[in-house]
Design a protein around this motif. Structure first.
Motif, PDB file in Angstrom:
ATOM      1  N   PRO A  43     -47.140  11.715  -5.355  1.00 49.93           N
ATOM      2  CA  PRO A  43     -47.318  10.616  -6.135  1.00 49.93           C
ATOM      3  C   PRO A  43     -46.738  10.649  -7.443  1.00 49.93           C
ATOM      4  CG  PRO A  43     -49.556  11.281  -5.526  1.00 49.93           C
ATOM      5  CD  PRO A  43     -48.259  12.335  -5.064  1.00 49.93           C
ATOM      6  N   TYR A  44     -46.195   9.612  -7.935  1.00 48.20           N
ATOM      7  CA  TYR A  44     -45.260   9.763  -9.215  1.00 48.20           C
ATOM      8  C   TYR A  44     -45.398   8.507 -10.144  1.00 48.20           C
ATOM      9  CZ  TYR A  44     -40.907  10.205 -12.095  1.00 48.20           C
ATOM     10  OH  TYR A  44     -40.114  10.315 -12.984  1.00 48.20           O
ATOM     11  N   GLU A  45     -45.864   8.579 -11.314  1.00 51.31           N
ATOM     12  CA  GLU A  45     -46.189   7.330 -12.266  1.00 51.31           C
ATOM     13  C   GLU A  45     -44.783   7.160 -13.055  1.00 51.31           C
ATOM     14  OE1 GLU A  45     -50.106   6.396 -13.866  1.00 51.31           O
ATOM     15  OE2 GLU A  45     -48.943   7.628 -15.634  1.00 51.31           O
ATOM     16  N   LEU A  46     -44.522   5.800 -12.836  1.00 48.80           N
ATOM     17  CA  LEU A  46     -43.312   5.330 -13.567  1.00 48.80           C
ATOM     18  C   LEU A  46     -43.791   4.804 -15.184  1.00 48.80           C
ATOM     19  CD1 LEU A  46     -41.669   2.992 -11.065  1.00 48.80           C
ATOM     20  CD2 LEU A  46     -41.521   5.355 -11.304  1.00 48.80           C
ATOM     21  N   ALA A  47     -43.046   5.165 -15.922  1.00 54.88           N
ATOM     22  CA  ALA A  47     -43.370   4.843 -17.308  1.00 54.88           C
ATOM     23  C   ALA A  47     -42.509   3.780 -17.703  1.00 54.88           C
ATOM     24  CB  ALA A  47     -43.000   5.967 -18.335  1.00 54.88           C
ATOM     25  N   LEU A  48     -43.153   2.593 -18.151  1.00 56.36           N
ATOM     26  CA  LEU A  48     -42.287   1.422 -18.399  1.00 56.36           C
ATOM     27  C   LEU A  48     -41.753   1.534 -19.831  1.00 56.36           C
ATOM     28  CD1 LEU A  48     -44.524  -1.556 -16.830  1.00 56.36           C
ATOM     29  CD2 LEU A  48     -42.685   0.188 -15.890  1.00 56.36           C
TER      30      LEU A  48
ATOM     31  N   THR B 150     -47.653   1.270 -17.305  1.00 60.21           N
ATOM     32  CA  THR B 150     -47.187   2.348 -16.147  1.00 60.21           C
ATOM     33  C   THR B 150     -47.172   1.689 -14.610  1.00 60.21           C
ATOM     34  OG1 THR B 150     -49.359   3.117 -15.941  1.00 60.21           O
ATOM     35  CG2 THR B 150     -48.022   4.171 -17.223  1.00 60.21           C
ATOM     36  N   THR B 151     -46.544   2.021 -13.796  1.00 59.79           N
ATOM     37  CA  THR B 151     -46.942   1.691 -12.339  1.00 59.79           C
ATOM     38  C   THR B 151     -46.809   2.822 -11.392  1.00 59.79           C
ATOM     39  OG1 THR B 151     -45.361  -0.222 -12.887  1.00 59.79           O
ATOM     40  CG2 THR B 151     -45.595   0.351 -10.435  1.00 59.79           C
ATOM     41  N   PRO B 152     -47.953   2.930 -10.637  1.00 63.06           N
ATOM     42  CA  PRO B 152     -48.087   4.080  -9.842  1.00 63.06           C
ATOM     43  C   PRO B 152     -46.984   3.862  -8.540  1.00 63.06           C
ATOM     44  CG  PRO B 152     -50.257   3.046 -10.063  1.00 63.06           C
ATOM     45  CD  PRO B 152     -49.065   2.041 -10.586  1.00 63.06           C
ATOM     46  N   THR B 153     -46.502   5.090  -8.250  1.00 63.79           N
ATOM     47  CA  THR B 153     -45.778   5.195  -6.913  1.00 63.79           C
ATOM     48  C   THR B 153     -46.059   6.202  -6.037  1.00 63.79           C
ATOM     49  OG1 THR B 153     -43.739   6.395  -7.679  1.00 63.79           O
ATOM     50  CG2 THR B 153     -43.787   3.994  -8.422  1.00 63.79           C
ATOM     51  N   VAL B 154     -45.427   6.227  -4.926  1.00 63.70           N
ATOM     52  CA  VAL B 154     -45.676   7.314  -3.920  1.00 63.70           C
ATOM     53  C   VAL B 154     -43.976   7.443  -3.687  1.00 63.70           C
ATOM     54  CG1 VAL B 154     -46.305   8.681  -1.981  1.00 63.70           C
ATOM     55  CG2 VAL B 154     -47.940   7.298  -3.382  1.00 63.70           C
ATOM     56  N   GLN B 155     -43.606   8.746  -3.705  1.00 60.73           N
ATOM     57  CA  GLN B 155     -42.158   9.188  -3.367  1.00 60.73           C
ATOM     58  C   GLN B 155     -42.202   9.848  -2.179  1.00 60.73           C
ATOM     59  OE1 GLN B 155     -39.435   8.000  -5.545  1.00 60.73           O
ATOM     60  NE2 GLN B 155     -41.129   6.960  -6.494  1.00 60.73           N
ATOM     61  N   LEU B 156     -41.233   9.537  -1.166  1.00 60.65           N
ATOM     62  CA  LEU B 156     -41.589   9.927   0.144  1.00 60.65           C
ATOM     63  C   LEU B 156     -40.039  10.545   0.502  1.00 60.65           C
ATOM     64  CD1 LEU B 156     -43.452   8.585   2.915  1.00 60.65           C
ATOM     65  CD2 LEU B 156     -40.966   8.615   3.251  1.00 60.65           C
TER      66      LEU B 156
END
Ligand code: MG
Length: 408
Positions: A77-82, A95-101
């Motif tokens: 998981p990795y949270e993007l900061a706008l 913010t937007t949550p993401t999952v990096q794979l």
């Protein structure tokens, strides 16, 4: 490369490791031991580790499907900061949550990403649960894209961002194995990449003027989120400082078709070239009425998720907005473009707030579209990659194999 090798790094840092190897402790131990022995951790740069640990508050999402075969999939998981608060007709967020794979195969690494804006209903937890079910061991190689992605799609309904992450990583991997950029795998000319629109957020007229002046020299098309009582004020503020073409996105914000049509004519007179999702997706008859009379193309966004949606949208909208996170990735996006074209519809490609990983993946297909709205990576303050660029407002694709990403 960065965090996937994390499995041993996180162990070293005495953090709890969960969700590995589908709960199989023997496999988990074997994988960790192999990863450590293989020196995977050595490839992590200290800067990226520091950045990841700053942005990732908890470790429980770290996971992998360790395989005794050739493909190994890991995620984080990795949270993007706008950079700025993001406001559309119905909400705001920072913010937007993401999952990096990542998928590793024979010394090559494909990167993928699931972007999970909260309003879409997808969650990090749901994405992780889905990824833990995926078993790539049964496939002999990543070249079996059709088989692999069909299998992934049938594991569970929904979970499109997780599926897109796998699709993007596989394309990146296959491109690297073939030593070709992804756009070339689809026979596309990178010199035909279009201009991308850039979104000016909803704000006071003074701030809107300021933001417009800041970006007017870098972009050829500006996008405005509409559907509020201040729409005309916003447009006038932008028009007071630039003559650039505009596109608008109402995000289903107008409910009366007569008023929507009046507004489209008002916008048309002020240089607006396209309108995205003017009315709620349920109001199909009203949208068809509006599209028939509108002085500009009307494009489906919330109404169009996947390939199977296009058939019912013909005659209702002028075209569709394809996003990898909605449609499960590059492979289905390409099929949607071909189908929409065959039906005489316009094609747009968009994105969520995403790192340059998923935005570059979408941009790889952009030579095929009428409108590109790929500014999601420009809206975040903690991008992990360098990928797609901009030249005179046009998207520029890296010519390196796969997605051509570089870690930042
Ligand atoms: Mg939209």
């Amino acid at each position: 490369m960065f965090f996937y090798a994390n499995i041993c790094i996180y162990q070293k840092e005495s953090l709890t490791l969960q969700a590995i190897s589908n709960g199989d402790s023997m496999k988990r131990r074997e994988f960790i031991s192999k990863a450590a022995l293989g020196g995977l951790a050595l490839s992590l740069s200290p800067e990226l580790l520091a950045k990841m640990s700053e942005r990732i508050p908890s470790v429980p999402g770290v996971g992998s499907v360790a395989s005794s075969g050739k493909m190994r999939m890991t995620w984080q998981p990795y949270e993007l900061a706008l950079r700025h608060t993001f406001t559309v007709s119905s909400f705001s967020r920072n913010t937007t949550p993401t999952v990096q794979l990542r998928i590793d195969y024979e010394g090559f690494t494909g990167h993928g990403e699931a972007s999970l804006p909260p309003y879409l209903g997808y969650t990090v937890e749901g994405t992780l649960r889905f990824l833990e079910k995926v078993n790539l061991e049964q496939f002999a190689s990543p070249f079996l894209l059709e088989d692999i992605l069909t299998y992934v799609d049938t594991i569970d309904p929904g979970e499109s961002p997780a599926k897109a992450a796998i699709d993007i990583a596989l394309h990146d991997l296959v491109g690297q194995l073939m030593e070709q950029p992804v756009y070339r795998l689809y026979g596309l000319d990178p010199d035909k990449c279009p201009s991308t629109s850039f979104t000016i957020g909803i704000d006071t007229p003074e701030v809107v003027r300021e933001k417009t002046l800041e970006c007017a020299g870098r972009f050829n098309v500006l996008k405005i989120k509409v559907g509020r009582s201040t729409d005309k004020e916003m447009v006038e503020a932008i028009r007071s400082v630039t003559n650039l073409p505009l596109v608008v996105d109402a995000n289903q914000g107008w409910t009366d078709r007569e008023e929507a049509l009046d507004m489209l004519y008002w916008l048309h007179e002020r240089g607006v070239k396209m309108a995205e999702q003017p009315m709620p997706k349920e109001q199909m008859d009203d949208i068809a009425w509006l599209t028939e009379r509108a002085p500009m193309p009307v494009i489906a966004d919330e109404s169009c998720q996947r390939l199977c949606d296009i058939k019912r949208l013909k005659g209702v909208y002028s075209g569709i907005n394809i996003k990898l996170m909605k449609c499960t990735g590059i492979r289905e996006a390409y099929k949607m473009m071909v189908y929409a074209r065959a039906e005489g519809m316009k094609v747009m490609i968009g994105c969520m707030t995403e790192t340059s990983c998923a935005v570059t993946a979408a941009a790889s297909l952009s030579p095929l579209v009428d409108f590109a709205d790929l500014d999601g990576n420009l809206l975040i303050a903690n991008d992990l990659y360098e990928g797609v660029g901009l030249r005179n407002g046009h998207l520029t694709l890296p010519h390196r194999p796969g997605l051509g990403l570089k870690e930042k």
